[in-house]
Design a protein around this motif. Structure first.
Motif, mmCIF file in Angstrom:
data_model
loop_
_atom_site.group_PDB
_atom_site.id
_atom_site.type_symbol
_atom_site.label_atom_id
_atom_site.label_comp_id
_atom_site.label_asym_id
_atom_site.label_seq_id
_atom_site.Cartn_x
_atom_site.Cartn_y
_atom_site.Cartn_z
ATOM 1 N N MET A 264 -23.179 36.294 12.788
ATOM 2 C CA MET A 264 -22.851 36.599 14.188
ATOM 3 C C MET A 264 -22.790 35.324 15.022
ATOM 4 O O MET A 264 -21.966 35.198 15.917
ATOM 5 C CB MET A 264 -23.908 37.540 14.794
ATOM 6 N N ASP B 238 -19.060 41.760 18.771
ATOM 7 C CA ASP B 238 -20.387 42.137 19.266
ATOM 8 C C ASP B 238 -20.951 43.368 18.573
ATOM 9 O O ASP B 238 -22.152 43.604 18.633
ATOM 10 C CB ASP B 238 -20.330 42.417 20.772
ATOM 11 N N ASP B 239 -20.083 44.173 17.967
ATOM 12 C CA ASP B 239 -20.532 45.434 17.378
ATOM 13 C C ASP B 239 -20.143 45.416 15.908
ATOM 14 O O ASP B 239 -19.005 45.727 15.553
ATOM 15 C CB ASP B 239 -19.902 46.606 18.129
ATOM 16 N N GLY C 101 -23.746 45.513 20.622
ATOM 17 C CA GLY C 101 -23.769 44.794 21.891
ATOM 18 C C GLY C 101 -24.293 43.374 21.737
ATOM 19 O O GLY C 101 -24.933 42.845 22.637
ATOM 20 N N GLY C 102 -24.019 42.764 20.573
ATOM 21 C CA GLY C 102 -24.449 41.389 20.346
ATOM 22 C C GLY C 102 -25.931 41.232 20.040
ATOM 23 O O GLY C 102 -26.421 40.108 19.939
ATOM 24 N N ARG D 67 -24.196 33.647 21.684
ATOM 25 C CA ARG D 67 -24.563 35.009 21.305
ATOM 26 C C ARG D 67 -25.384 35.735 22.378
ATOM 27 O O ARG D 67 -25.065 36.836 22.785
ATOM 28 C CB ARG D 67 -25.343 34.903 19.994
ATOM 29 N N ARG E 77 -23.366 36.396 25.730
ATOM 30 C CA ARG E 77 -22.307 37.398 25.553
ATOM 31 C C ARG E 77 -22.866 38.790 25.384
ATOM 32 O O ARG E 77 -22.281 39.757 25.810
ATOM 33 C CB ARG E 77 -21.436 37.073 24.331
ATOM 34 N N SER E 78 -24.016 38.857 24.734
ATOM 35 C CA SER E 78 -24.549 40.184 24.486
ATOM 36 C C SER E 78 -24.857 40.866 25.813
ATOM 37 O O SER E 78 -24.725 42.058 25.954
ATOM 38 C CB SER E 78 -25.798 40.108 23.620
ATOM 39 N N SER F 111 -21.630 42.229 27.275
ATOM 40 C CA SER F 111 -20.982 43.341 26.581
ATOM 41 C C SER F 111 -21.830 44.595 26.592
ATOM 42 O O SER F 111 -21.385 45.653 26.227
ATOM 43 C CB SER F 111 -20.692 42.948 25.140
ATOM 44 N N ARG F 112 -23.071 44.480 27.020
ATOM 45 C CA ARG F 112 -23.954 45.628 26.927
ATOM 46 C C ARG F 112 -23.422 46.805 27.749
ATOM 47 O O ARG F 112 -23.494 47.942 27.346
ATOM 48 C CB ARG F 112 -25.356 45.230 27.385
ATOM 49 N N ARG G 236 -18.242 51.116 19.126
ATOM 50 C CA ARG G 236 -17.311 50.193 19.757
ATOM 51 C C ARG G 236 -16.170 50.895 20.479
ATOM 52 O O ARG G 236 -15.699 50.482 21.521
ATOM 53 C CB ARG G 236 -16.721 49.243 18.703
#
Lengths: 350, 350
Positions: A128, A137-138, A155-156, A339, A342-343, A346-347, B162
């Motif tokens: 990752m 991320d997923d 979600g990362g 990482r 970004r997580s 994207s959550r 996703r």
């Protein structure tokens, strides 16, 4: 993974990752960007040895690497059940560990923060951060070694399960009343798509003295016990049809299992690592085909991609080293790959 | 779920939840604490009808409820694939929907914020907020209806996958070359542990004129086509041994599938909902037994609990109503159950 310009022995945020496999212990000094600056390898103590001996081995490789590098923390990836505090190995099939408080024992000896992680989780995390999952991320990472391990990233964020024991995909029942598994059940996925499964099938085919197995039989001088997974891959790559078919069978089971995981998790990407994945498309193409055929709602849904892992057998130590950074204060973690940030982004969308 | 003291028609944070099943549409006005203040039910338009007709039906029940209550948003739970924006129904097997932009169509008609959610996700969310998952954060909900749906909650957050398509547990292959499934595959879990599976087995047993099925045959006047899941449950509860065994078979398959999900997700709790779960321990005890027998690492790991859902068939509309609150500004959401804040706390540990 070579030495990086500007990355010196006192660079901020260096950590050591240790990957304890069934046969080898691999350790390395790793930068926050996932580069390995120095490496040590040694044998894994036999499972008959006491936990103390394994601790000695880990402490030994760490001390050796610390002679030349200043590091802030140590991450240990171990093949076994690791508790949700990332401290205790509940059970490790290849080692004498039962409820072993590895983190605290090592911390006291090394006078460094220590994080213990399941080896498949560590390898997945490396992919990752610095491998095939860099832009996703997923993700579900499936590691095809002697067995099948894996990890879930949503979600990362690595999702370890309530008790830290998630990602044991290899022991999902896929054939009721199928082959016996060392976990005590029958028909576990890893009895059909792992390195052990590949070897078992190749040996059976050879033992049956099938004419299609002539190439295999010749390669091992008629002794099926000498057949290994890498040999099957090698012969398949040279054009041996029986070996290609064996990989096709394993790949088909792989794809069916991936479709199951897609039904449950719906990831954007599957990353396939471990020794068996070195067969590349000889394994992955049949897997993709079976996946597309088995995926529920096919035709009405976006499908996840299936790709090979990028970091090879250093993934375990790279990931363990990065996860060890969680034990450092934020300002000492160095400039980690994107990482974590970004997580957070994207959550919401997930 | 009765009328609550102090909860009036203008209470802050009221929303409407609409649950669109294969045969019924159920809607209700729901408080932030998960209480249903008013209800409406009607028939689901036949699948031959256009999407517009289903929209009319939804708009109709919403307008009826709005006559007496001031609501801030509408949540719709639909049996089908809903995209990750919670806006479009990609595919619904029981309705004429293909890539139907349901959210925007309803929003324009109702002049209210609308959230569309998969029905199993909605029901699971209700159990997390106000049902059997109230005190847990890492939960898998499995809904045993005509098929098997479900949802994944990790760290108190619904994890939709996703593309929004996770939790389709019913279509995990559990018997290669097993019974055909309407999804086009063979051996899907829902062919073994759902209401349809239970009915099919009961009919086959009766058709075979087995003496053990005498009670079943009598109950339907010799016509196996009249056998239903609830009938099997009723007879089993009255002591019919064949019916109890049919539930035991379904429960055993349920337990094997749950062990697979535990290997992958490692939740703390399984909540079993849907019509078949009304058989209670006649189903859940065999499931627990098979689960304990099949779980990998048994004896070396904490085991998840398996419990029945608490909210019955109103879960879908309660969950849809609560999820609709996400579309409201924070200050208008009212005093929701503690789900959101706890999820933040628990995220670290997970």
């Amino acid at each position: 993974m070579a030495f990086t310009k500007g990355a010196g022995p006192h660079q901020r945020g260096l950590t050591i990752g240790v990957d304890i496999g069934g046969t080898k212990v691999a350790a390395g000094v790793v930068t926050p960007a996932g580069r390995v600056l120095a490496r040590v390898r040694t044998e894994t103590p036999h499972k008959s040895k006491s936990p103390k001996v394994v601790e000695d081995t880990i402490a030994g490789v760490v001390e050796e690497l610390r002679r030349d590098y200043t590091v802030g923390a140590v991450g240990v990836g171990a093949a076994g059940f690791v508790d949700d505090q990332r401290a205790t190995v509940l059970f490790a099939p290849h080692l004498a560990w039962r409820n072993e408080p590895l983190r605290d024992a090592l911390k006291a000896r090394l006078d460094l923060p220590v994080v213990v992680e399941n080896d498949a989780n560590a390898a997945a995390w490396a992919e990752m951060c610095a491998g095939a999952g860099r832009n996703a991320d997923d993700v579900i990472v499936v590691n095809l070694g002697t067995g099948i391990g894996g990890a879930v990233v949503i979600g990362g964020v690595l999702r370890r399960g309530r008790h830290g024991l998630g990602g044991e995909f290899g022991h999902m029942t896929i054939v009721p009343d199928g082959h016996r598994c060392e976990c005590g059940n029958r028909g576990c996925w890893e009895q059909y798509a792992s390195g052990n499964a590949l070897t078992r099938e190749a040996r059976e085919l050879t033992q049956a003295e099938s004419p299609v197995a002539r190439g295999l039989a010749q390669a091992v001088g008629g002794d099926p016990a000498l057949i290994t997974g890498p040999l099957v891959t090698e012969l398949a790559q040279k054009g041996d049809r029986a070996c290609a078919e064996l990989l096709e069978d394993a790949g088909t089971w792989l794809g069916i299992g991936l479709a199951n995981l897609a039904a449950a998790f719906d990831p954007e990407l599957f990353i396939i690592g471990g020794g068996v994945s070195e067969a590349g498309d000889l394994l992955l193409e049949p897997a993709r085909k079976a996946f597309r055929r088995t995926l529920t709602g096919r035709g009405y849904r976006p499908e996840a991609e299936i790709v090979a892992a990028a970091l090879g057998n250093e993934a375990g130590l790279i990931g363990a080293a990065d996860l060890a950074r969680d034990a450092l204060p934020r300002w000492r973690q160095g400039r980690r790959q994107r990482r974590l940030s970004r997580s957070r982004e994207s959550r919401r969308a997930f």
